[in-house]
Design an enzyme around this catalytic site. Structure first.
Site, mmCIF file in Angstrom:
data_model
loop_
_atom_site.group_PDB
_atom_site.id
_atom_site.type_symbol
_atom_site.label_atom_id
_atom_site.label_comp_id
_atom_site.label_asym_id
_atom_site.label_seq_id
_atom_site.Cartn_x
_atom_site.Cartn_y
_atom_site.Cartn_z
ATOM 1 N N CYS A 2 0.846 -1.212 0.000
ATOM 2 C CA CYS A 2 0.000 0.000 0.000
ATOM 3 C C CYS A 2 0.882 1.264 0.000
ATOM 4 O O CYS A 2 1.666 1.478 0.930
ATOM 5 C CB CYS A 2 -0.932 0.007 1.217
ATOM 6 S SG CYS A 2 -2.012 1.439 1.197
ATOM 7 N N GLY A 11 -2.370 -7.185 -10.587
ATOM 8 C CA GLY A 11 -2.181 -5.890 -11.254
ATOM 9 C C GLY A 11 -2.702 -5.886 -12.679
ATOM 10 O O GLY A 11 -2.527 -4.910 -13.399
HETATM 11 C C1 LIG Z 1 -10.702 -0.143 -3.776
HETATM 12 C C2 LIG Z 1 -9.346 -0.762 -3.607
HETATM 13 C C3 LIG Z 1 -8.896 -1.065 -2.346
HETATM 14 C C4 LIG Z 1 -7.650 -1.675 -2.165
HETATM 15 N N1 LIG Z 1 -7.272 -2.059 -0.915
HETATM 16 C C5 LIG Z 1 -6.158 -2.838 -0.765
HETATM 17 C C6 LIG Z 1 -5.865 -3.446 0.473
HETATM 18 O O1 LIG Z 1 -6.618 -3.331 1.452
HETATM 19 N N2 LIG Z 1 -4.736 -4.193 0.568
HETATM 20 C C7 LIG Z 1 -3.893 -4.390 -0.488
HETATM 21 O O2 LIG Z 1 -2.890 -5.087 -0.357
HETATM 22 N N3 LIG Z 1 -4.163 -3.832 -1.679
HETATM 23 C C8 LIG Z 1 -5.285 -3.089 -1.858
HETATM 24 N N4 LIG Z 1 -5.610 -2.604 -3.091
HETATM 25 C C9 LIG Z 1 -4.738 -2.935 -4.235
HETATM 26 C C10 LIG Z 1 -5.243 -4.205 -4.912
HETATM 27 O O3 LIG Z 1 -5.246 -5.316 -4.063
HETATM 28 C C11 LIG Z 1 -4.390 -4.541 -6.139
HETATM 29 O O4 LIG Z 1 -3.060 -4.738 -5.749
HETATM 30 C C12 LIG Z 1 -4.416 -3.451 -7.207
HETATM 31 O O5 LIG Z 1 -5.703 -2.913 -7.396
HETATM 32 C C13 LIG Z 1 -3.942 -4.038 -8.530
HETATM 33 O O6 LIG Z 1 -4.724 -5.143 -8.909
HETATM 34 P P1 LIG Z 1 -5.843 -5.045 -10.058
HETATM 35 O O7 LIG Z 1 -5.136 -4.633 -11.312
HETATM 36 O O8 LIG Z 1 -6.425 -6.402 -10.153
HETATM 37 O O9 LIG Z 1 -6.802 -3.994 -9.649
HETATM 38 C C14 LIG Z 1 -6.826 -1.960 -3.297
HETATM 39 C C15 LIG Z 1 -7.286 -1.617 -4.577
HETATM 40 C C16 LIG Z 1 -8.520 -1.047 -4.736
HETATM 41 C C17 LIG Z 1 -8.997 -0.737 -6.119
#
Ligand SMILES: Cc1cc2nc3c(=O)[nH]c(=O)nc-3n(C[C@H](O)[C@H](O)[C@H](O)COP(=O)(O)O)c2cc1C
Length: 499
Positions: free
Chosen positions: A116, A215
């Site tokens: 994060c 990602g």
């Molecule tokens: C609304 C939202 C909340 C997120 N909260 C977290 C979280 O609590 N912990 C975490 O490790 N990543 C969090 N992320 C990041 C996602 O887990 C992920 O790493 C990132 O969105 C990339 O993946 P994607 O391309 O599938 O969206 C969050 C992402 C979004 C969109």
């Protein structure tokens, strides 16, 4: 070897990624229904979790981790048992362990968020701040791996160079973690930037534990088939989806995604069934509506304040009423059965029972402690003595009342010392088959005597009575009068209370 049996395996899986506000129970259950193998909860911060009490919610059939302000921080149920991963935000190995132990028996694995990039995480040394402190990473992960029986994982972002990224994951692997989730972006990169599949691939080649690629939501994964494409492009064992699943969790469906309208209704069913926080329900539905959030329908949803109002917007009022009626009926049945099934457990001179002091079950001027005191007097026994312990992990209280050379204690911990003492008194009274003053309980005669004593006491000291009026607390004023009266009448011998 025994330790490995029945453990969640992270190889060849698709997972719902951890997402703050999105990854609560309804979304996790929905993702599992549609085909996800593993679901991560939203990141929960160790300091807040450490203050929570584990509460079995018999009405909802859930296990809740409840903060001192009564907020449910984490709710889980048997439907996701064995597949839910608890993600934690931490920068402290010992605190991380306290939290991991608190949730250990209710989750399938524990994950540490190391990706994060938001300031609220990094300023406390958590999230992506950990990526530049490998010693801290090792300390946290080793402490967890050695301290709990469930698998431990972590979720990282990639570092600016391939070499540094590979070196870091090799160090992480040595801690004994069961898998590593890699979000293929650097901490400075935003979701719109392309995901670096080459980095994830290099990581996957350099370690022997499963790597979970993450990602790919915006640029690669748009359909169920794309999940496999992303996995292959990243050379990873598993895939984890965040945004694609937040927009439409039926992306996990092998037979193809459902319409968002259908998915939203499925979501609402779980939200009502598990009494989800309405603002959380609304937030998740708005994420699914995406650009339609500004439409007249979106605005009506936005105006809803309760799960009932949300159901109205979706024409699901009948479902809401039926589900609420079922939950109410279960609650009523549990209350009736509870009275009959609470059995005391005897261990040497200690008797325990899982009871709680519910203020609303007693008239304003009556408490179980008063009843126990009255009974001890009537029986010419020494007054009850209360000994109270406070737990460090969540500052909860548990009291033992000692009377007639026996000890009585509730198996449940209470959020205040006064409530813990009342719970101990209830255990004693119920074990001995004595009345405790509950509303609707058969009249015992003790209350009348109590009132007479109170009148006597009230006459004793006017100035003290004025002071009493200024004092407010969760225990009825009458009981405090009881203590003060007893001090005066019995020459300073007061129910001794220790911590
Ligand atoms: C609304 C939202 C909340 C997120 N909260 C977290 C979280 O609590 N912990 C975490 O490790 N990543 C969090 N992320 C990041 C996602 O887990 C992920 O790493 C990132 O969105 C990339 O993946 P994607 O391309 O599938 O969206 C969050 C992402 C979004 C969109």
């Amino acid at each position: 070897m025994l330790k490995m049996m029945g453990r969640l395996c992270f190889a060849h899986k698709t997972a719902l990624a951890p997402m703050v506000r999105v990854g609560t129970l309804p979304m996790r259950l929905l993702a599992l229904d549609y085909g996800a193998d593993i679901v991560y909860c939203e990141e929960l911060i160790d300091i807040k979790m450490a203050q929570c009490e584990r509460v079995v919610n018999d009405v909802l059939e859930t296990v809740d981790f409840v903060a001192p302000d009564e907020r449910v921080m984490f709710r889980t149920c048997s439907k996701e048992k064995g597949r839910v991963v608890f993600q934690m935000g931490t920068a402290d190995p010992e605190r991380a362990l306290v939290v991991a132990k608190l949730v250990e028996n209710d989750v399938a694995a524990v994950d540490v968020n190391m990706g994060c990039p938001k300031e609220y995480s990094t300023k406390g040394g958590m999230g992506s701040a950990l990526l530049s402190d490998p010693e801290k990473i090792e300390a946290i992960l080793s402490t967890l791996v050695n301290g709990i029986s469930k698998p431990v994982t972590c979720k990282i972002r990639i570092l600016p160079t391939l070499e540094d990224t590979v070196n870091l994951v090799k160090r992480i692997e040595k801690t004994g973690v069961a898998a590593i989730a890699v979000h293929g972006r650097m901490k400075e990169e935003r979701p719109r930037h392309p995901v670096h599949c080459d980095y994830i691939q290099a990581v996957a080649e350099s370690v022997s534990i499963p790597v979970i690629a993450n990602g790919g939501s915006s640029d690669i994964v748009k359909t169920f088939e794309d999940i496999e494409k992303f996995r292959a492009a990243a050379g990873a064992s598993s895939v984890m989806l965040a945004r694609a699943a937040m927009w439409n969790p039926s992306i996990f469906r092998q037979q193809g995604a459902l319409s968002v309208e259908e998915v939203m209704e499925d979501y609402i069913r779980y939200a009502v069934r598990y009494d989800n926080n309405p603002f959380n329900t609304k937030y998740c539905l708005c994420q699914m509506l995406r650009d339609r959030v500004e439409s007249p329908f979106g605005k009506r949803l936005h105006a809803a304040q309760t799960n009932e109002e949300i159901c109205e917007v979706f024409g699901m009022t009948d479902f809401y009423n039926k589900t609420k009626a079922e939950l109410e009926a279960r609650k009523a049945a549990l209350q009736t059965n509870g009275d009959q099934t609470e059995q005391p457990t005897h261990e040497d001179d200690l008797i325990t029972m899982p009871v709680r002091f519910e203020r609303r079950d007693y008239p304003p001027q009556i408490t179980p402690k008063m009843y126990l005191l009255e009974w001890s007097r009537k029986e010419k026994l020494d007054q009850p003595v209360y000994e109270t312990e406070q737990r460090t992990q969540d500052r909860a209280f548990q009291s033992t009342v000692i009377i007639d050379n026996k000890k009585y204690r509730s198996a449940l911990w209470e959020k205040s010392k006064k409530f813990a003492e009342q719970a101990a008194a209830i255990v004693c009274l119920r074990t001995l088959g004595l009345p405790e003053g509950r509303i609707g309980e058969e009249h015992s005669g003790l209350v009348n005597k109590r009132k007479r004593d109170d009148k006597k006491c009230a006459a004793l000291d006017d100035s003290e009575s004025a002071a009493r009026k200024r004092h407010t607390s969760e225990v009825p004023q009458e009981e405090e009068e009881e203590m003060i009266c007893r001090t005066k009448v019995v020459n300073g011998v007061c129910g001794q209370t220790t911590r």
